[in-house]
Design an enzyme around this catalytic site. Structure first.
Site, PDB file in Angstrom:
ATOM      1  N   ASP A 106     -45.704  33.760 -31.658  1.00 50.67           N
ATOM      2  CA  ASP A 106     -47.396  33.529 -31.522  1.00 50.67           C
ATOM      3  C   ASP A 106     -47.968  35.022 -31.599  1.00 50.67           C
ATOM      4  OD1 ASP A 106     -46.456  34.263 -28.954  1.00 50.67           O
ATOM      5  OD2 ASP A 106     -47.790  32.805 -28.246  1.00 50.67           O
ATOM      6  N   ASP A 109     -47.023  41.561 -27.929  1.00 56.00           N
ATOM      7  CA  ASP A 109     -47.993  42.588 -27.266  1.00 56.00           C
ATOM      8  C   ASP A 109     -47.291  43.815 -26.916  1.00 56.00           C
ATOM      9  OD1 ASP A 109     -49.914  43.328 -25.542  1.00 56.00           O
ATOM     10  OD2 ASP A 109     -49.530  41.829 -23.927  1.00 56.00           O
TER      11      ASP A 109
HETATM   12  P1  5GP Z   1     -44.819  40.695 -24.693  1.00 52.79           P
HETATM   13  O1  5GP Z   1     -43.483  40.652 -24.034  1.00 52.79           O
HETATM   14  O2  5GP Z   1     -44.922  41.189 -26.152  1.00 52.79           O
HETATM   15  O3  5GP Z   1     -45.656  41.890 -23.932  1.00 52.79           O
HETATM   16  O4  5GP Z   1     -45.752  39.470 -24.461  1.00 52.79           O
HETATM   17  C1  5GP Z   1     -45.496  38.573 -25.473  1.00 52.79           C
HETATM   18  C2  5GP Z   1     -46.193  37.376 -24.904  1.00 52.79           C
HETATM   19  O5  5GP Z   1     -47.145  37.504 -24.138  1.00 52.79           O
HETATM   20  C3  5GP Z   1     -46.545  36.191 -25.948  1.00 52.79           C
HETATM   21  O6  5GP Z   1     -45.562  35.372 -26.532  1.00 52.79           O
HETATM   22  C4  5GP Z   1     -47.867  35.659 -25.204  1.00 52.79           C
HETATM   23  O7  5GP Z   1     -47.344  34.557 -24.429  1.00 52.79           O
HETATM   24  C5  5GP Z   1     -48.177  36.465 -24.126  1.00 52.79           C
HETATM   25  N1  5GP Z   1     -49.608  37.064 -24.699  1.00 52.79           N
HETATM   26  C6  5GP Z   1     -49.368  38.673 -24.959  1.00 52.79           C
HETATM   27  N2  5GP Z   1     -50.933  38.666 -25.130  1.00 52.79           N
HETATM   28  C7  5GP Z   1     -51.526  37.550 -25.373  1.00 52.79           C
HETATM   29  C8  5GP Z   1     -52.902  37.142 -25.682  1.00 52.79           C
HETATM   30  O8  5GP Z   1     -53.633  38.082 -26.181  1.00 52.79           O
HETATM   31  N3  5GP Z   1     -53.232  35.931 -25.441  1.00 52.79           N
HETATM   32  C9  5GP Z   1     -52.275  34.863 -24.888  1.00 52.79           C
HETATM   33  N4  5GP Z   1     -52.776  33.613 -24.818  1.00 52.79           N
HETATM   34  N5  5GP Z   1     -51.281  35.267 -24.704  1.00 52.79           N
HETATM   35  C10 5GP Z   1     -50.619  36.481 -24.721  1.00 52.79           C
END
Ligand code: 5GP
Length: 190
Positions: A106, A109
């Site tokens: 989805d 980040d």
């Molecule tokens: P990462 O490990 O890349 O920091 O985080 C990825 C996960 O964090 C995504 O799959 C999602 O579940 C959550 N996440 C990061 N940013 C957002 C955001 O803006 N909105 C939502 N709903 N979830 C986010």
């Protein structure tokens, strides 16, 4: 209990991508995957739950044979930020050795969750792994991730809708909106 419309009125500051914009972009990505994987039979791995609608719309426009599998993971640490420590809640149903993998996410980040997933999947010796993400919040990236298929770049805001939640809410909005995260955190957690 608030209905969805009142929650949206209260917490969704603006629409970032409309349903039409999302559907157009998904169609473009499907076209590229159709071309790139002609003659192949990839395993599409969707990361639950956020990529639910994306993978559903995307795969229905693919005209190649494929397998669809799911992984569910949970990030440790205070939500909504990701600490990178990941627990596998649901593993794949099938082995992927020798297969061409497309991971469908989805949003990426920091990249910590996905880099864990890629390491985990690489250890199973697939033939290839590519990443397809609907949203890329690249300004927050901590570890480099090679993204082959990308829907939209997003700024450093918290987005909800089209599968993305805050406290399990807002997933079923057909568009992607910006959450008033300060207000939501204050109201939901305090
Ligand atoms: P990462 O490990 O890349 O920091 O985080 C990825 C996960 O964090 C995504 O799959 C999602 O579940 C959550 N996440 C990061 N940013 C957002 C955001 O803006 N909105 C939502 N709903 N979830 C986010």
């Amino acid at each position: 209990m608030d209905d969805l419309n009142s929650l949206v009125e209260k917490y969704v500051k603006k629409v970032l991508f409309t349903e039409e914009e999302i559907q157009l972009r998904v169609a473009e990505i499907s076209e590229r995957i159709n071309e790139d994987y002609t003659g192949l039979e990839p395993v599409i791995i969707a990361v639950l739950k956020g990529s639910l609608y994306f993978v559903s719309d995307l795969t229905r426009q693919l005209n190649i044979p494929l397998s669809l599998d799911f992984m569910a993971i949970e990030s440790y640490g205070p939500q909504p930020s990701s600490s990178g420590a990941v627990k596998l809640l649901k593993d794949l149903d099938q082995p992927i050795e020798g297969r061409d993998i497309i991971i469908v996410e989805d949003i990426i980040d920091t990249g910590l969750t996905l880099s864990y997933l890629i390491r985990n999947l690489k250890a199973r010796n697939p033939r290839s792994i590519r990443v397809c993400t609907l949203l890329d919040k690249s300004v927050r990236r901590l570890v480099p991730i090679e993204i082959t298929y990308k829907g939209f770049e997003v700024p450093d805001v918290f987005v909800v809708g089209y599968g993305l939640d805050f406290e399990q809410k807002f997933r079923n909005l057909p568009y992607i909106g910006v959450l008033d995260i300060d207000r939501a955190v204050e109201d939901f957690y305090e």
